[in-house]
Design an enzyme around this catalytic site. Sequence first.
Site, short mmCIF file in Angstrom:
data_model
loop_
_atom_site.label_atom_id
_atom_site.label_comp_id
_atom_site.label_asym_id
_atom_site.label_seq_id
_atom_site.Cartn_x
_atom_site.Cartn_y
_atom_site.Cartn_z
N SER A 134 0.87 -1.18 0.00
CA SER A 134 0.00 0.00 0.00
C SER A 134 0.91 1.23 0.00
O SER A 134 2.08 1.14 0.41
CB SER A 134 -0.85 -0.01 1.28
OG SER A 134 -1.37 1.28 1.53
N TYR A 188 -2.50 -1.12 10.41
CA TYR A 188 -2.45 -1.30 8.95
C TYR A 188 -1.10 -0.81 8.40
O TYR A 188 -0.43 -1.52 7.63
CB TYR A 188 -3.61 -0.53 8.31
CG TYR A 188 -3.72 -0.70 6.81
CD1 TYR A 188 -4.34 -1.82 6.26
CD2 TYR A 188 -3.20 0.25 5.93
CE1 TYR A 188 -4.44 -1.98 4.88
CE2 TYR A 188 -3.31 0.10 4.56
CZ TYR A 188 -3.93 -1.01 4.04
OH TYR A 188 -4.03 -1.16 2.68
P1 NAD Z 1 -11.35 -5.77 -0.41
O1 NAD Z 1 -11.88 -5.63 0.96
O2 NAD Z 1 -12.24 -5.52 -1.55
O3 NAD Z 1 -10.66 -7.18 -0.62
C1 NAD Z 1 -9.87 -7.77 0.36
C2 NAD Z 1 -9.98 -9.24 0.20
O4 NAD Z 1 -9.19 -9.90 1.18
C3 NAD Z 1 -11.43 -9.72 0.36
O5 NAD Z 1 -11.73 -10.61 -0.67
C4 NAD Z 1 -11.38 -10.42 1.72
O6 NAD Z 1 -12.31 -11.47 1.83
C5 NAD Z 1 -9.97 -10.96 1.70
N1 NAD Z 1 -9.54 -11.38 3.03
C6 NAD Z 1 -9.60 -10.67 4.19
N2 NAD Z 1 -9.18 -11.45 5.20
C7 NAD Z 1 -8.85 -12.66 4.68
C8 NAD Z 1 -8.34 -13.87 5.20
N3 NAD Z 1 -8.10 -14.01 6.52
N4 NAD Z 1 -8.12 -14.90 4.35
C9 NAD Z 1 -8.38 -14.78 3.04
N5 NAD Z 1 -8.84 -13.66 2.48
C10 NAD Z 1 -9.08 -12.62 3.29
O7 NAD Z 1 -10.08 -4.80 -0.48
P2 NAD Z 1 -9.14 -4.40 -1.70
O8 NAD Z 1 -9.15 -2.93 -1.74
O9 NAD Z 1 -9.41 -5.17 -2.91
O10 NAD Z 1 -7.74 -4.82 -1.05
C11 NAD Z 1 -6.88 -5.79 -1.61
C12 NAD Z 1 -5.47 -5.50 -1.12
O11 NAD Z 1 -5.04 -4.24 -1.60
C13 NAD Z 1 -5.35 -5.46 0.41
O12 NAD Z 1 -4.12 -6.06 0.79
C14 NAD Z 1 -5.33 -3.97 0.70
O13 NAD Z 1 -4.67 -3.67 1.90
C15 NAD Z 1 -4.57 -3.48 -0.53
N6 NAD Z 1 -4.77 -2.04 -0.79
C16 NAD Z 1 -6.00 -1.58 -1.18
C17 NAD Z 1 -6.14 -0.21 -1.43
C18 NAD Z 1 -7.44 0.38 -1.87
O14 NAD Z 1 -7.54 1.63 -1.96
N7 NAD Z 1 -8.46 -0.37 -2.20
C19 NAD Z 1 -5.05 0.65 -1.27
C20 NAD Z 1 -3.83 0.11 -0.87
C21 NAD Z 1 -3.70 -1.22 -0.63
#
Ligand code: NAD
Length: 261
Positions: A145, A158
Amino acid sequence: MYKDLAGKVAVVTGGSKGIGNAIARRLSEEKMSVVINYHSDRQGAENTVKELEKLGGKAVAVKANVGTEEGIQALLDAAVNTFGDMDVWVNNAGMENSSSTHELSLEDWNKVLNVNLTGVFLGAKAALNHFLSHDKKGNIINMSSVHERIPWPTFAHYAASKGGVKLFNETIALEYAKRGIRINAIAPGAINTPINAEKFADPAQLESTLNLVPMNYIGKPEEVAAVAAWLASNESSYVTGTSIFVDGGMSLYPEFAEGKG
Ligand code: NAD
């Protein structure tokens, strides 16, 4: 399209929605077979499998908690038993919640660290063992991130987890470079996914996030998936141990944009 990806096998954790779902879809478009991991959203994962199969792709949905060794083993087993191998492992699953640090419970701290950092360790460990025992030049992609670099008050757990992913990513990239195993991270900024749905539904919060993005729009999951496909492919053959920021410039100190300071 990256021709070298065709016929290879990927595991994408947290693939039922958001960025992971976009990565699973993109790798399937690249003609890879994909294990789509889900934690709670069975419907999202199974619907994606059906859609990809209709388009001629090969995919399977597997329930697993990435914070456990059994969960990670189930994902690797699914790849090997269903598709015969595993070439690319994407540690995407993640979670966040907000709390002032002096009020942050140990339970919430452990939960976030378990998924975001321990899950990345366990996934990478399983992938490395598979690559080493098969003498394979595999590929690992870790979802970090912008908060591997930018401090984020009320999200200390986080930020700590993503800072951990950064140095873990660099360390294992160095450790296994001689084996030809490439390991990189992607550091997204503000991306339009369920994790942010509530925040971006509120016009004031959306506006305040947009003010942090020099390119002035919220990123699409597909824009992150495009980088994952490139990292998985041989087009990035000399790239290892780096974090690629996919953030519309969020990490460029936007408050200095007009020459302030
Ligand atoms: P999201 O909430 O849409 O997806 C996260 C996924 O992780 C979900 O499918 C959830 O079920 C899964 N998950 C959570 N706990 C779990 C576990 N114990 N075992 C298996 N799966 C699990 O969020 P996203 O935005 O798609 O995030 C995906 C990644 O990108 C994450 O690592 C997040 O930190 C990172 N990220 C997202 C953003 C953003 O703006 N969306 C920014 C920076 C980083």
